[in-house]
Scaffold this active site. Structure first.
Site, PDB file in Angstrom:
ATOM      1  N   ARG A   1     -13.091   7.245  -0.739  1.00  0.00           N
ATOM      2  CA  ARG A   1     -13.841   6.198  -1.460  1.00  0.00           C
ATOM      3  C   ARG A   1     -15.331   6.326  -1.165  1.00  0.00           C
ATOM      4  O   ARG A   1     -16.181   6.118  -2.025  1.00  0.00           O
ATOM      5  CB  ARG A   1     -13.341   4.800  -1.087  1.00  0.00           C
TER       6      ARG A   1
ATOM      7  N   SER B   1     -16.356  -2.362  -1.217  1.00  0.00           N
ATOM      8  CA  SER B   1     -15.123  -1.671  -0.815  1.00  0.00           C
ATOM      9  C   SER B   1     -14.900  -0.378  -1.585  1.00  0.00           C
ATOM     10  O   SER B   1     -14.437   0.610  -1.033  1.00  0.00           O
ATOM     11  CB  SER B   1     -13.910  -2.576  -1.045  1.00  0.00           C
TER      12      SER B   1
ATOM     13  N   GLU C   1     -10.216  -7.523 -13.939  1.00  0.00           N
ATOM     14  CA  GLU C   1     -10.048  -6.081 -14.124  1.00  0.00           C
ATOM     15  C   GLU C   1      -9.722  -5.711 -15.575  1.00  0.00           C
ATOM     16  O   GLU C   1     -10.193  -4.698 -16.090  1.00  0.00           O
ATOM     17  CB  GLU C   1      -8.954  -5.545 -13.201  1.00  0.00           C
TER      18      GLU C   1
ATOM     19  N   PHE D   1      -4.879  -2.758  -8.587  1.00  0.00           N
ATOM     20  CA  PHE D   1      -5.352  -3.652  -9.644  1.00  0.00           C
ATOM     21  C   PHE D   1      -5.770  -2.868 -10.885  1.00  0.00           C
ATOM     22  O   PHE D   1      -5.454  -3.264 -11.999  1.00  0.00           O
ATOM     23  CB  PHE D   1      -6.507  -4.520  -9.129  1.00  0.00           C
TER      24      PHE D   1
ATOM     25  N   HIS E   1      -8.286   2.633  -2.337  1.00  0.00           N
ATOM     26  CA  HIS E   1      -7.241   1.903  -1.605  1.00  0.00           C
ATOM     27  C   HIS E   1      -5.851   2.190  -2.151  1.00  0.00           C
ATOM     28  O   HIS E   1      -5.062   1.284  -2.406  1.00  0.00           O
ATOM     29  CB  HIS E   1      -7.505   0.389  -1.629  1.00  0.00           C
TER      30      HIS E   1
ATOM     31  N   ASP F   1      -3.600  -4.824   5.007  1.00  0.00           N
ATOM     32  CA  ASP F   1      -3.497  -5.720   3.838  1.00  0.00           C
ATOM     33  C   ASP F   1      -2.071  -5.807   3.290  1.00  0.00           C
ATOM     34  O   ASP F   1      -1.734  -6.748   2.567  1.00  0.00           O
ATOM     35  CB  ASP F   1      -4.458  -5.278   2.726  1.00  0.00           C
TER      36      ASP F   1
ATOM     37  N   ARG G   1      -8.864   4.677   1.321  1.00  0.00           N
ATOM     38  CA  ARG G   1      -9.807   4.072   2.261  1.00  0.00           C
ATOM     39  C   ARG G   1      -9.609   4.667   3.658  1.00  0.00           C
ATOM     40  O   ARG G   1     -10.374   4.430   4.576  1.00  0.00           O
ATOM     41  CB  ARG G   1      -9.660   2.552   2.298  1.00  0.00           C
TER      42      ARG G   1
END
Lengths: 284, 313
Positions: free
Chosen positions: B10, B35, B56, B81, B107, B115, B165
């Site tokens: 990322r 992020s 999104e 997402f 991610h 998470d 990530r």
């Protein structure tokens, strides 16, 4: 060439209604009610309002149109053919396996279609993207997005409405084809949508709103001109229309949302529209 | 390996994006620019950056509109997402009209870590590669990621780039080239081939070293282009080596392993051992622990290869 005379535009709308029905009749499928309700809006956009040239369908400075309610494709195709984007004979191939006139608009293969649509709720976001590009490049073209009233039940519309307003897209005009009906019934019964609630929602999302009779040519011209004069915010025209407009037995009848007329019904509908066409001639 | 030598893709993406010298490039993000690392672009080119908020679907649609008007939009969010939430928008507003939108999913995989399942996207390769017109890229290190971001910018059409990530070591040199539709063979091992993609390629390279010490010489093929996939490399490796494995930080349903199996079935049927997440959701934990728990770390890969070797003897 822009057509300014009301009766001339009414006459074009009358022709487009007949072509629209013929497409659906030949295809034995399509959405007559949803198509007929928005023919007057399409007519004014393509013959009076938009800066377009059917001989240059990809001109990067052209105004854009997004038919977010993609199931009204038959009306869009009849309008595009009338405007000269492709030969009228193509209309008879609507929804046919060898045709580029897909059930829902396909920008890759149909001249004049600015965006592929069909899955409801996506058009306003795309129109915002076009309007943003116009502003970034200082090209000044305007973007028009026709949305169904039932379609407003899709959440993405409201995400997009926030975007139109955030970026002050005054080159964007959303038009709600407010015919009060969706597949399962009245939009108010399904999710509390009516012209009043729709207008107040868009107002609260930061739009300049206008309420008009969406089957009245002069009202549409007037509203589009007001939209163009409005600076610093997007405009939403809540156009009150009649589903199935122009064919008495289809008007306000939810069963004509997505059903093709049979031989007798088609003949009856065309006779009625021919009569309306003659009345326009007589009055002028 | 020192921490300073580890870089998440990322981060590589964010840097490469900010450096692209093309006025047509515009970037959209959905409240995650710190992020997804699009913040570097936003700082450098604020006039070409659009913060779309937590929406999104709208972001993806807006990107389609920008692309239809000559821009090259990069729309970024977490992999879960941007692909999962927006599948229909991607399908109808981007893939079907074949618009030049670059979708960036950071991610991805279980290495998201703490998470947990909702944020650990394990089905995105599967969903994106099934879409006509869509290209799917999944770089494994800093250099390949930066070069693939440049390649993606030059390519006219929709691309999904799957990023991580999780910080991983450098694999390549600046001179190495990465082409859409190609894979990268590392080592000439004749005993087996490990096809891998993304952040677990480095685990496979560690496994390669361990196996070598044990007398098993495998090659690792970094399949950074999942669609189109490098058929020639797959067929060549299937012919030259006895054991075939696929390793991915993704569900074994529909991912890299499935893509390779499709090529093998049609061209040179041969057993493929698919190593990945076994049709289950992720869970919270430290990335290193999760790699071990789900059996996609170096040790698990070595074990699988040994098992297969035993069967063959």
């Amino acid at each position: 060439m822009k057509i300014t005379k009301t009766f001339a535009l009414e006459k074009i709308a009358n022709k487009i209604r007949m072509d629209t029905l013929q497409e659906i009749y030949y295809a034995k499928s399509g959405h007559p009610g949803s198509s007929l309700s928005c023919v007057d809006i399409l007519t004014v956009l393509y013959f009076n309002e938009m800066n377009i040239d059917s001989q240059k369908p990809n001109d990067e400075n052209r105004d854009r149109f997004v038919l977010s309610k993609g199931h009204a494709s038959a009306a869009l195709y009849a309008t595009l053919a009338e405007a000269g984007y492709f030969p009228k004979e193509e209309l008879n191939t609507f929804r046919n396996i060898s045709s580029y006139l897909q059930g829902h608009p396909d920008m890759k293969n149909t001249p004049g279609v600015d965006m592929s649509t069909g899955s409801l709720g996506q058009g306003l976001s795309v129109a915002n993207g076009m309007a943003l590009a116009s502003k970034m490049d200082q090209k000044g073209y305007r973007v028009y997005c026709l949305i169904g009233d039932g379609e407003l039940e899709e959440g993405q519309i409201w995400e997009a409405a926030m975007t139109s307003s955030k970026y002050s897209l005054d080159n964007l005009c959303a038009i709600i084809d407010c015919n009060n009906l969706q597949l399962t019934g009245n939009t108010n019964d399904v999710k509390g949508l009516n012209a009043d609630s729709i207008e107040s929602k868009f107002k609260s999302f930061g739009f300049n709103t206008l309420r008009i009779d969406g089957n009245n040519i002069d009202s549409i011209i007037d509203a589009l001109s007001k939209a163009e004069q409005t600076k610093g915010m997007p405009t939403c025209i809540v156009a009150k229309t009649i589903k199935g407009k122009g064919v008495s037995f289809m008007e306000n009848k939810v069963e004509w949302h997505g059903k093709a007329p049979n031989d007798a019904e088609f003949k009856k509908a065309i006779d009625e529209l021919l009569k309306q066409g003659k009345e326009i001639d007589v009055q002028n | 390996m020192d921490d300073e030598e580890l870089i998440a893709t990322r981060e590589s993406f964010g840097k490469a994006l900010a450096d692209i010298d093309d006025e047509r490039v515009v970037v959209l993000d959905a409240d995650l620019d710190t992020s997804t690392k699009t913040k570097y672009f936003a700082e450098k080119h604020p006039d070409r950056f659009f913060e779309m908020g937590i929406s999104e679907s709208d972001m993806v649609g807006t990107a389609a509109g920008l692309a239809s008007s000559g821009k090259i939009p990069f729309a970024s969010s977490f992999a879960s997402f941007i692909t999962g939430r927006c599948y229909d928008q991607i399908r109808c507003s981007i893939a079907y009209p074949n618009l030049n939108v670059k979708l960036i999913g950071t991610h991805s995989g279980i290495t998201v870590g703490e998470d947990g399942a909702t944020h650990q996207m394990l089905e995105d390769i599967s969903m994106m590669r099934t879409l006509p017109n869509m290209i799917v890229l999944c770089p494994s290190d800093d250099i390949s990621c930066k070069k693939l971001v440049q390649e993606a910018t030059k390519f006219n059409g929709p691309i999904y780039i799957r990023l991580s990530r999780y910080k991983t070591p450098l694999i390549y040199d600046e001179e190495d080239e990465f082409e859409i539709g190609k894979g990268y063979q590392i080592g000439e091992g004749k005993d087996g081939t490990i096809f891998a993609t993304g952040d677990v390629v480095s685990e496979c390279l560690e496994a390669q070293d361990v196996l070598k010490e044990m007398g098993i010489d495998v090659r690792v093929c970094d399949m950074y282009s999942i669609k189109p996939i490098d058929k020639e490399l797959i067929i060549k490796s299937a012919k030259e080596t006895n054991m075939l494995f696929s390793v991915e930080d993704h569900s074994i349903v529909g991912g890299l392993g499935s893509a390779i199996a499709e090529v093998l079935t049609t061209n040179c049927p041969k057993k493929l051992t698919r190593i990945g997440i076994n049709d289950t959701f992720g869970k919270s934990g430290r990335p290193e622990d999760l790699l071990k728990y789900f059996g996609i770390d170096q040790e698990a890969i070595v074990e699988k290869v040994m098992e297969e070797k035993q069967k063959q003897n």
